[in-house]
Write a protein that holds these residues in place. Structure first.
Motif, PDB file in Angstrom:
ATOM      1  N   GLU A 136      53.665   9.565  -4.217  1.00  0.00           N
ATOM      2  CA  GLU A 136      52.890   8.713  -3.317  1.00  0.00           C
ATOM      3  C   GLU A 136      51.636   9.421  -2.836  1.00  0.00           C
ATOM      4  O   GLU A 136      51.438  10.616  -3.072  1.00  0.00           O
ATOM      5  CB  GLU A 136      53.740   8.246  -2.132  1.00  0.00           C
ATOM      6  CG  GLU A 136      54.382   9.341  -1.338  1.00  0.00           C
ATOM      7  CD  GLU A 136      55.466   8.789  -0.404  1.00  0.00           C
ATOM      8  OE1 GLU A 136      55.288   7.672   0.138  1.00  0.00           O
ATOM      9  OE2 GLU A 136      56.481   9.469  -0.225  1.00  0.00           O
ATOM     10  N   VAL A 137      50.773   8.678  -2.168  1.00  0.00           N
ATOM     11  CA  VAL A 137      49.534   9.257  -1.652  1.00  0.00           C
ATOM     12  C   VAL A 137      49.863  10.116  -0.442  1.00  0.00           C
ATOM     13  O   VAL A 137      50.444   9.638   0.534  1.00  0.00           O
ATOM     14  CB  VAL A 137      48.516   8.163  -1.274  1.00  0.00           C
ATOM     15  CG1 VAL A 137      47.208   8.808  -0.823  1.00  0.00           C
ATOM     16  CG2 VAL A 137      48.265   7.225  -2.449  1.00  0.00           C
ATOM     17  N   GLN A 138      49.500  11.397  -0.512  1.00  0.00           N
ATOM     18  CA  GLN A 138      49.796  12.341   0.563  1.00  0.00           C
ATOM     19  C   GLN A 138      48.628  12.550   1.515  1.00  0.00           C
ATOM     20  O   GLN A 138      48.828  12.743   2.712  1.00  0.00           O
ATOM     21  CB  GLN A 138      50.208  13.694  -0.040  1.00  0.00           C
ATOM     22  CG  GLN A 138      51.442  13.655  -0.908  1.00  0.00           C
ATOM     23  CD  GLN A 138      52.705  13.385  -0.129  1.00  0.00           C
ATOM     24  OE1 GLN A 138      52.781  13.640   1.072  1.00  0.00           O
ATOM     25  NE2 GLN A 138      53.726  12.861  -0.801  1.00  0.00           N
ATOM     26  N   LEU A 139      47.410  12.553   0.971  1.00  0.00           N
ATOM     27  CA  LEU A 139      46.218  12.844   1.767  1.00  0.00           C
ATOM     28  C   LEU A 139      45.115  11.873   1.408  1.00  0.00           C
ATOM     29  O   LEU A 139      45.014  11.434   0.259  1.00  0.00           O
ATOM     30  CB  LEU A 139      45.722  14.272   1.498  1.00  0.00           C
ATOM     31  CG  LEU A 139      46.679  15.427   1.746  1.00  0.00           C
ATOM     32  CD1 LEU A 139      46.094  16.716   1.184  1.00  0.00           C
ATOM     33  CD2 LEU A 139      46.963  15.578   3.251  1.00  0.00           C
ATOM     34  N   GLY A 140      44.277  11.562   2.385  1.00  0.00           N
ATOM     35  CA  GLY A 140      43.127  10.708   2.108  1.00  0.00           C
ATOM     36  C   GLY A 140      41.970  11.060   3.014  1.00  0.00           C
ATOM     37  O   GLY A 140      42.160  11.382   4.194  1.00  0.00           O
ATOM     38  N   ALA A 169      42.713   6.342  -0.828  1.00  0.00           N
ATOM     39  CA  ALA A 169      42.530   6.981   0.480  1.00  0.00           C
ATOM     40  C   ALA A 169      42.577   5.942   1.592  1.00  0.00           C
ATOM     41  O   ALA A 169      43.195   6.155   2.643  1.00  0.00           O
ATOM     42  CB  ALA A 169      41.213   7.746   0.515  1.00  0.00           C
ATOM     43  N   GLY A 170      41.933   4.801   1.376  1.00  0.00           N
ATOM     44  CA  GLY A 170      41.902   3.765   2.396  1.00  0.00           C
ATOM     45  C   GLY A 170      43.252   3.140   2.660  1.00  0.00           C
ATOM     46  O   GLY A 170      43.590   2.831   3.811  1.00  0.00           O
ATOM     47  N   LEU A 171      44.042   2.928   1.623  1.00  0.00           N
ATOM     48  CA  LEU A 171      45.377   2.367   1.821  1.00  0.00           C
ATOM     49  C   LEU A 171      46.252   3.310   2.647  1.00  0.00           C
ATOM     50  O   LEU A 171      47.017   2.859   3.517  1.00  0.00           O
ATOM     51  CB  LEU A 171      46.029   2.081   0.468  1.00  0.00           C
ATOM     52  CG  LEU A 171      45.442   0.898  -0.306  1.00  0.00           C
ATOM     53  CD1 LEU A 171      46.013   0.852  -1.728  1.00  0.00           C
ATOM     54  CD2 LEU A 171      45.690  -0.418   0.414  1.00  0.00           C
ATOM     55  N   LEU A 172      46.134   4.609   2.401  1.00  0.00           N
ATOM     56  CA  LEU A 172      46.885   5.562   3.221  1.00  0.00           C
ATOM     57  C   LEU A 172      46.413   5.501   4.671  1.00  0.00           C
ATOM     58  O   LEU A 172      47.234   5.508   5.601  1.00  0.00           O
ATOM     59  CB  LEU A 172      46.717   6.981   2.669  1.00  0.00           C
ATOM     60  CG  LEU A 172      47.408   8.077   3.476  1.00  0.00           C
ATOM     61  CD1 LEU A 172      48.924   7.899   3.464  1.00  0.00           C
ATOM     62  CD2 LEU A 172      47.028   9.467   2.963  1.00  0.00           C
ATOM     63  N   LEU A 173      45.098   5.458   4.888  1.00  0.00           N
ATOM     64  CA  LEU A 173      44.569   5.358   6.244  1.00  0.00           C
ATOM     65  C   LEU A 173      45.161   4.157   6.977  1.00  0.00           C
ATOM     66  O   LEU A 173      45.593   4.268   8.132  1.00  0.00           O
ATOM     67  CB  LEU A 173      43.047   5.226   6.206  1.00  0.00           C
ATOM     68  CG  LEU A 173      42.232   6.503   6.052  1.00  0.00           C
ATOM     69  CD1 LEU A 173      40.800   6.165   5.647  1.00  0.00           C
ATOM     70  CD2 LEU A 173      42.229   7.301   7.352  1.00  0.00           C
ATOM     71  N   GLY A 222      49.491  -4.293   0.598  1.00  0.00           N
ATOM     72  CA  GLY A 222      50.190  -4.762  -0.579  1.00  0.00           C
ATOM     73  C   GLY A 222      50.624  -3.581  -1.426  1.00  0.00           C
ATOM     74  O   GLY A 222      50.229  -2.441  -1.180  1.00  0.00           O
ATOM     75  N   PRO A 223      51.431  -3.812  -2.444  1.00  0.00           N
ATOM     76  CA  PRO A 223      51.813  -2.733  -3.362  1.00  0.00           C
ATOM     77  C   PRO A 223      50.626  -2.375  -4.253  1.00  0.00           C
ATOM     78  O   PRO A 223      49.843  -3.242  -4.634  1.00  0.00           O
ATOM     79  CB  PRO A 223      52.955  -3.343  -4.167  1.00  0.00           C
ATOM     80  CG  PRO A 223      52.693  -4.813  -4.135  1.00  0.00           C
ATOM     81  CD  PRO A 223      52.051  -5.107  -2.821  1.00  0.00           C
ATOM     82  N   PHE A 224      50.493  -1.107  -4.583  1.00  0.00           N
ATOM     83  CA  PHE A 224      49.429  -0.697  -5.504  1.00  0.00           C
ATOM     84  C   PHE A 224      49.976   0.312  -6.513  1.00  0.00           C
ATOM     85  O   PHE A 224      50.050   0.040  -7.701  1.00  0.00           O
ATOM     86  CB  PHE A 224      48.233  -0.118  -4.752  1.00  0.00           C
ATOM     87  CG  PHE A 224      47.040   0.133  -5.640  1.00  0.00           C
ATOM     88  CD1 PHE A 224      46.214  -0.921  -5.995  1.00  0.00           C
ATOM     89  CD2 PHE A 224      46.760   1.397  -6.146  1.00  0.00           C
ATOM     90  CE1 PHE A 224      45.110  -0.724  -6.827  1.00  0.00           C
ATOM     91  CE2 PHE A 224      45.669   1.613  -6.977  1.00  0.00           C
ATOM     92  CZ  PHE A 224      44.851   0.547  -7.320  1.00  0.00           C
ATOM     93  N   LEU A 225      50.414   1.468  -6.043  1.00  0.00           N
ATOM     94  CA  LEU A 225      50.990   2.457  -6.969  1.00  0.00           C
ATOM     95  C   LEU A 225      52.217   1.896  -7.669  1.00  0.00           C
ATOM     96  O   LEU A 225      52.389   2.072  -8.873  1.00  0.00           O
ATOM     97  CB  LEU A 225      51.352   3.737  -6.220  1.00  0.00           C
ATOM     98  CG  LEU A 225      50.206   4.611  -5.719  1.00  0.00           C
ATOM     99  CD1 LEU A 225      50.767   5.829  -4.998  1.00  0.00           C
ATOM    100  CD2 LEU A 225      49.289   5.049  -6.854  1.00  0.00           C
ATOM    101  N   GLY A 229      58.364  -1.934   1.081  1.00  0.00           N
ATOM    102  CA  GLY A 229      58.963  -0.603   1.140  1.00  0.00           C
ATOM    103  C   GLY A 229      57.906   0.430   0.816  1.00  0.00           C
ATOM    104  O   GLY A 229      56.712   0.127   0.810  1.00  0.00           O
ATOM    105  N   PRO A 230      58.290   1.663   0.518  1.00  0.00           N
ATOM    106  CA  PRO A 230      57.310   2.684   0.149  1.00  0.00           C
ATOM    107  C   PRO A 230      56.563   2.302  -1.124  1.00  0.00           C
ATOM    108  O   PRO A 230      57.123   1.673  -2.021  1.00  0.00           O
ATOM    109  CB  PRO A 230      58.179   3.935  -0.076  1.00  0.00           C
ATOM    110  CG  PRO A 230      59.450   3.668   0.649  1.00  0.00           C
ATOM    111  CD  PRO A 230      59.663   2.193   0.556  1.00  0.00           C
TER     112      PRO A 230
END
Length: 281
Positions: free
Chosen positions: A114-118, A217-221, A230-233, A266-267
């Motif tokens: 998953e995205v850890q940093l943005g 980065a924006g989705l994590l923010l 929404g789901p992306f990854l 979910g995640p």
């Protein structure tokens, strides 16, 4: 191999300096082209030069510091691997080329599925957005939250446009939002649009197709600022791009209904480790 918290701590500290130095390069290019006529060759030359210089800088700094990490950039591509930096050196290029100070550098780090940093930085306004998975989101060091809007008549959504999807879908989504009573705008930088949702400046952002460097980065923010997406990854977005939705929770359903983009339940995890782009580099 999963990264430890210490590994991510190290990359988070590195990201702070990397985002600042990349933003300085972007601002230099923007300052040199400001005032040029948009119809002249000059602004486009400055944009092309700046795009390339910023991505080359980011890529070389990452390669020097974390040679084991993968890289995926808008300008030069790449093969991310199991842990990777995903970079848009200038998001909002049309604004940049016309001396409109609404553009940014966007950098995300993906690991452990998953995205850890943005980081999203608008150098023209001196605004730096940073987020870490599970630790919140900040603008210029101060914690941010999505808006508390719950009345659709008070909402202000942003809708990005992509020619990768039929125009009819875009028009239908706009009509649905207008009929629901929302104000809809477009500011021509998807990454900044997502950052503004995280910061409560906008109630939602949606686009029928985005590339990963534009939105990770924006989705994590948004998620770290208390919003929903929404789901992306999990829908293969790192490989192919995909639909993007982000909103403050109380009105997210209206945006989802109008656009046809489902809400994440979910995640948002990478679910296809057999894909070559997800294998260790």
């Amino acid at each position: 191999m999963s990264l430890t918290e210490h590994d991510i701590d190290t990359r988070e500290a590195f990201l702070h300096g990397l985002a600042a130095s990349a933003a300085a390069l972007a601002l230099d290019g923007f300052s040199r082209q400001t005032g040029q006529s948009a119809s002249m060759k000059g602004p486009q030359d400055f944009l092309t030069e700046t795009d390339g210089a910023v991505e080359a800088h980011i890529r070389s700094r990452i390669a020097e510091t974390f040679p084991e990490d993968g890289f995926l950039g808008e300008e030069t591509g790449g093969l991310p691997g199991a842990q990777a930096w995903v970079v848009d050196p200038i998001d909002g290029t049309a604004n940049f080329a016309r001396a409109i100070p609404h553009f940014c550098v966007s950098i995300a780090f993906v690991a452990n599925g998953e995205v850890q940093l943005g980081a999203i930085v608008n150098p023209a306004l001196d605004e730096t957005y940073l987020a870490r998975h599970g630790r919140g989101a900040r603008r210029n060091g101060l914690a941010i939250r999505v808006s508390n809007t719950n009345d659709i008549a008070a909402t202000s959504f942003e809708m990005g446009w992509s020619n990768r999807e039929p125009l009819e879908r875009y028009i239908a989504a706009l009509e649905g939002l207008f009929r629901a009573g929302s104000n809809v705008r477009r500011a021509a930088s998807g990454a900044m649009g997502l950052a503004y949702v995280a910061d409560g400046r906008s109630d939602g952002y949606a686009e029928l197709h985005m590339n990963p460097w534009d939105c990770l980065a924006g989705l994590l923010l948004v998620r770290e600022a208390g919003g929903v997406t929404g789901p992306f990854l999990s829908e293969g977005g790192l490989l192919r791009g995909g639909a993007v939705l982000a909103a403050t929770p109380a009105v997210a359903g209206v945006l989802a209904d109008a656009t046809g983009i489902p809400l994440l339940t979910g995640p948002d995890l990478l679910t296809q480790p057999s894909d070559p782009i997800l294998k260790s580099a």
